[in-house]
Design a protein around this motif. Structure first.
Motif, PDB file in Angstrom:
ATOM      1  N   GLN A   1      69.747  27.169 -19.562  1.00  0.00           N
ATOM      2  CA  GLN A   1      69.345  26.166 -20.536  1.00  0.00           C
ATOM      3  C   GLN A   1      67.824  26.211 -20.669  1.00  0.00           C
ATOM      4  O   GLN A   1      67.109  25.966 -19.703  1.00  0.00           O
ATOM      5  CB  GLN A   1      69.796  24.771 -20.077  1.00  0.00           C
ATOM      6  N   PRO A   2      67.295  26.540 -21.850  1.00  0.00           N
ATOM      7  CA  PRO A   2      65.837  26.683 -21.977  1.00  0.00           C
ATOM      8  C   PRO A   2      65.102  25.347 -21.813  1.00  0.00           C
ATOM      9  O   PRO A   2      65.600  24.292 -22.203  1.00  0.00           O
ATOM     10  CB  PRO A   2      65.662  27.236 -23.396  1.00  0.00           C
TER      11      PRO A   2
ATOM     12  N   GLU B   1      61.408  34.219 -23.468  1.00  0.00           N
ATOM     13  CA  GLU B   1      62.030  33.704 -24.690  1.00  0.00           C
ATOM     14  C   GLU B   1      63.342  32.996 -24.368  1.00  0.00           C
ATOM     15  O   GLU B   1      63.790  32.134 -25.134  1.00  0.00           O
ATOM     16  CB  GLU B   1      62.274  34.851 -25.671  1.00  0.00           C
ATOM     17  N   GLY B   2      63.949  33.349 -23.228  1.00  0.00           N
ATOM     18  CA  GLY B   2      65.182  32.692 -22.807  1.00  0.00           C
ATOM     19  C   GLY B   2      64.935  31.447 -21.973  1.00  0.00           C
ATOM     20  O   GLY B   2      65.709  30.488 -22.038  1.00  0.00           O
ATOM     21  N   ILE B   3      63.865  31.451 -21.184  1.00  0.00           N
ATOM     22  CA  ILE B   3      63.579  30.308 -20.313  1.00  0.00           C
ATOM     23  C   ILE B   3      63.039  29.121 -21.095  1.00  0.00           C
ATOM     24  O   ILE B   3      63.315  27.961 -20.763  1.00  0.00           O
ATOM     25  CB  ILE B   3      62.573  30.713 -19.210  1.00  0.00           C
ATOM     26  N   PHE B   4      62.268  29.391 -22.165  1.00  0.00           N
ATOM     27  CA  PHE B   4      61.619  28.319 -22.924  1.00  0.00           C
ATOM     28  C   PHE B   4      62.065  28.334 -24.384  1.00  0.00           C
ATOM     29  O   PHE B   4      62.476  29.375 -24.916  1.00  0.00           O
ATOM     30  CB  PHE B   4      60.096  28.466 -22.840  1.00  0.00           C
ATOM     31  N   THR B   5      61.954  27.185 -25.031  1.00  0.00           N
ATOM     32  CA  THR B   5      62.387  27.085 -26.427  1.00  0.00           C
ATOM     33  C   THR B   5      61.440  27.807 -27.371  1.00  0.00           C
ATOM     34  O   THR B   5      61.837  28.256 -28.446  1.00  0.00           O
ATOM     35  CB  THR B   5      62.496  25.611 -26.857  1.00  0.00           C
TER      36      THR B   5
ATOM     37  N   THR C   1      58.206  30.761 -27.281  1.00  0.00           N
ATOM     38  CA  THR C   1      57.327  31.664 -26.541  1.00  0.00           C
ATOM     39  C   THR C   1      56.526  32.503 -27.518  1.00  0.00           C
ATOM     40  O   THR C   1      57.072  33.099 -28.444  1.00  0.00           O
ATOM     41  CB  THR C   1      58.140  32.598 -25.626  1.00  0.00           C
TER      42      THR C   1
END
Length: 209
Positions: A40-41, A85-89, A91
């Protein structure tokens, strides 16, 4: 006639030396797709600084008349871009550290390769190719203050009996080490104590508005 024979001999000797030298050189250009990020970002804007020393990174080792070159800049650039790009909404990829106070970014992350190490089958008792990569991630807040430095050590290996060449073995071992680094970052980023403290402060500040 003697001159002709000497010339032919010299030419033949040159070719033999060239073949011996090129036969002792291994150049691996690492390519391949990386698994998707399944988390879940976090709802933050992040600047990811990937400078030329990272995007063009190449490792060279010369030992016992054997030269090994592993070029993995493109592959690790793709990996780190995909991870964040997957960890945060949101980037944004950057080449240099920005003037953070003038940008709408919550965090700035600057990764670099600290060390890469290779072990060949004749150097271990395991008959495997091994690759270790150590990354260091510097993480800054919106005021350009260093939140933390995080070291990530990854490992990959390939057994010789599964592959036909040194190049393919080192390629697979390096890819395995990259995937290991990616998994550690995805799983561990939000568990870094100072990042957890930062998230708590950030969440409290947002709720107070």
């Amino acid at each position: 006639m003697a001159i002709v024979l000497n010339t032919k001999f010299s030419l033949g000797l040159t070719i033999i030396v060239y073949l011996l030298l090129t036969g002792c050189s291994t150049h691996v250009v690492v390519t391949g797709e990386h698994p998707p990020v399944l988390v879940q970002p976090l709802d933050y804007n992040v600047g990811l600084v990937l400078n030329s020393s990272f995007t063009d990174y190449s490792f060279t080792r010369e030992k016992d008349d054997q030269k090994i070159i592993i070029t993995l800049g493109d592959s690790q650039t793709q990996l780190f871009s995909q991870i964040f790009e997957g960890i945060f909404t949101s980037t944004q990829r950057l080449q240099v550290k920005p003037q953070i106070t003038t940008n709408l970014m919550d965090l700035v992350v600057i990764p670099r390769v600290e060390k890469l190490q290779v072990s060949m089958p004749d150097e271990t008792s395991l008959n495997v190719f091994e690759v270790w990569i150590q990354y260091k991630l510097e993480i800054f807040d919106t005021n350009s203050a260093l939140i933390t430095e995080w070291s990530v050590s990854s490992y990959g290996r390939t057994q010789t009996r599964f592959l036909k060449s040194t190049e393919s073995a080192l390629h697979q071992a390096t890819n395995s080490a990259l995937r290991d680094a990616g998994a550690q970052i995805v799983i561990g980023f939000n568990r870094i104590p100072k990042i957890r403290d930062w998230v708590k402060r950030k969440t409290g500040s947002n709720n107070a508005r």
